[in-house]
Design a protein around this motif. Structure first.
Motif, PDB file in Angstrom:
ATOM      1  N   ARG A 198       3.441  -1.827  11.554  1.00  0.00           N
ATOM      2  CA  ARG A 198       2.085  -1.861  12.124  1.00  0.00           C
ATOM      3  C   ARG A 198       1.051  -1.473  11.069  1.00  0.00           C
ATOM      4  O   ARG A 198      -0.008  -2.084  10.973  1.00  0.00           O
ATOM      5  CB  ARG A 198       1.986  -0.904  13.313  1.00  0.00           C
ATOM      6  CG  ARG A 198       2.523  -1.487  14.577  1.00  0.00           C
ATOM      7  CD  ARG A 198       2.202  -0.620  15.786  1.00  0.00           C
ATOM      8  NE  ARG A 198       2.841  -1.193  16.953  1.00  0.00           N
ATOM      9  CZ  ARG A 198       3.570  -0.525  17.808  1.00  0.00           C
ATOM     10  NH1 ARG A 198       3.759   0.768  17.659  1.00  0.00           N
ATOM     11  NH2 ARG A 198       4.120  -1.125  18.840  1.00  0.00           N
ATOM     12  N   LEU A 199       1.381  -0.470  10.274  1.00  0.00           N
ATOM     13  CA  LEU A 199       0.448  -0.028   9.245  1.00  0.00           C
ATOM     14  C   LEU A 199       0.336  -1.057   8.116  1.00  0.00           C
ATOM     15  O   LEU A 199      -0.746  -1.256   7.559  1.00  0.00           O
ATOM     16  CB  LEU A 199       0.850   1.355   8.728  1.00  0.00           C
ATOM     17  CG  LEU A 199       0.714   2.472   9.774  1.00  0.00           C
ATOM     18  CD1 LEU A 199       1.324   3.770   9.259  1.00  0.00           C
ATOM     19  CD2 LEU A 199      -0.733   2.671  10.177  1.00  0.00           C
ATOM     20  N   ALA A 218       0.650  -4.225   8.609  1.00  0.00           N
ATOM     21  CA  ALA A 218      -0.176  -5.266   9.232  1.00  0.00           C
ATOM     22  C   ALA A 218      -1.656  -4.888   9.216  1.00  0.00           C
ATOM     23  O   ALA A 218      -2.522  -5.758   9.171  1.00  0.00           O
ATOM     24  CB  ALA A 218       0.286  -5.515  10.664  1.00  0.00           C
ATOM     25  N   ASP A 219      -1.936  -3.574   9.238  1.00  0.00           N
ATOM     26  CA  ASP A 219      -3.323  -3.101   9.177  1.00  0.00           C
ATOM     27  C   ASP A 219      -3.875  -3.117   7.752  1.00  0.00           C
ATOM     28  O   ASP A 219      -5.008  -2.709   7.521  1.00  0.00           O
ATOM     29  CB  ASP A 219      -3.422  -1.678   9.744  1.00  0.00           C
ATOM     30  CG  ASP A 219      -3.238  -1.631  11.251  1.00  0.00           C
ATOM     31  OD1 ASP A 219      -3.395  -2.687  11.906  1.00  0.00           O
ATOM     32  OD2 ASP A 219      -2.936  -0.546  11.769  1.00  0.00           O
ATOM     33  N   GLY A 220      -3.057  -3.539   6.786  1.00  0.00           N
ATOM     34  CA  GLY A 220      -3.522  -3.666   5.407  1.00  0.00           C
ATOM     35  C   GLY A 220      -3.330  -2.423   4.558  1.00  0.00           C
ATOM     36  O   GLY A 220      -3.863  -2.345   3.454  1.00  0.00           O
ATOM     37  N   LYS A 221      -2.574  -1.471   5.040  1.00  0.00           N
ATOM     38  CA  LYS A 221      -2.374  -0.227   4.274  1.00  0.00           C
ATOM     39  C   LYS A 221      -1.285  -0.419   3.228  1.00  0.00           C
ATOM     40  O   LYS A 221      -0.324  -1.143   3.447  1.00  0.00           O
ATOM     41  CB  LYS A 221      -2.026   0.911   5.219  1.00  0.00           C
ATOM     42  CG  LYS A 221      -3.128   1.127   6.231  1.00  0.00           C
ATOM     43  CD  LYS A 221      -3.037   2.443   6.915  1.00  0.00           C
ATOM     44  CE  LYS A 221      -4.142   2.469   7.960  1.00  0.00           C
ATOM     45  NZ  LYS A 221      -4.884   3.634   8.019  1.00  0.00           N
ATOM     46  N   GLU A 231      -0.099   8.819   5.975  1.00  0.00           N
ATOM     47  CA  GLU A 231      -0.398   8.809   7.408  1.00  0.00           C
ATOM     48  C   GLU A 231       0.802   9.227   8.258  1.00  0.00           C
ATOM     49  O   GLU A 231       0.648   9.911   9.263  1.00  0.00           O
ATOM     50  CB  GLU A 231      -0.872   7.423   7.842  1.00  0.00           C
ATOM     51  CG  GLU A 231      -1.320   7.397   9.288  1.00  0.00           C
ATOM     52  CD  GLU A 231      -2.130   6.167   9.627  1.00  0.00           C
ATOM     53  OE1 GLU A 231      -2.050   5.750  10.792  1.00  0.00           O
ATOM     54  OE2 GLU A 231      -2.843   5.642   8.750  1.00  0.00           O
TER      55      GLU A 231
END
Length: 127
Positions: free
Chosen positions: A76-77, A79-82, A90
C-alpha cells in the motif's frame, strides 16, 4: 453378508488461469467407509466444486489472501509512491526488512518488480 469397507483417496488440485499466481491449492481427502453411497456423495461434491457450484465459501474476514498483513501494508505504501526509507520509517521496520518483504512477494508470486507487485495487488483487490 458383511459389508465391504471401501477405501477412497482423492486428490483435488485447483489452479488459477493466471500464470503469475501462487502454486495450485491441493487437497487430499482420505475416507475409509462402509457406505458406498458416501463414496458417491464425495464424488458428487467434488464435481460440484469443480463446476463452480456449491463451492465452500470462507467468511470475508477469513478469506485467504496470498499476502500477509505486513506485505499488504508495505505494498500500500509503495502504491502511495513512498520509497524504501519512507516505508521503513513509517512502519518502524529496517530498510532491509522492507526490501525482504518486497523480494518475498515478487518471488513467491513470480512478479518482475515493485510496480508489477502493486499492479497485481490492485488487480486482485488485495490493496
Amino acid at each position: 453378508m458383511a459389508q465391504q469397507r471401501v477405501p477412497v483417496w482423492v486428490k483435488v488440485e485447483i489452479r488459477s488461469g493466471k500464470a503469475h499466481t501462487a502454486p495450485p491449492v491441493v487437497a487430499h481427502i482420505a475416507v475409509d467407509t462402509l457406505d458406498a453411497r458416501a463414496v458417491g456423495r464425495i464424488v458428487q461434491l467434488i464435481q460440484k466444486v469443480a463446476a463452480g457450484d456449491g463451492s465452500p465459501r470462507t467468511p470475508p474476514s477469513r478469506s485467504r489472501s496470498p499476502l500477509s498483513d505486513r506485505e499488504t501494508h508495505v505494498l500500500r505504501l509503495v502504491a502511495d509512491g513512498k520509497d524504501t526509507q519512507q516505508i521503513a520509517r513509517e512502519l518502524s521496520y529496517s530498510e532491509r526488512t522492507v526490501k525482504n518483504v518486497l523480494h518475498d512477494v515478487t518471488t513467491r508470486l513470480q512478479l518482475r518488480n515493485r510496480s508489477h507487485a502493486v499492479a497485481y495487488a490492485l488487480r486482485e483487490g488485495l490493496i
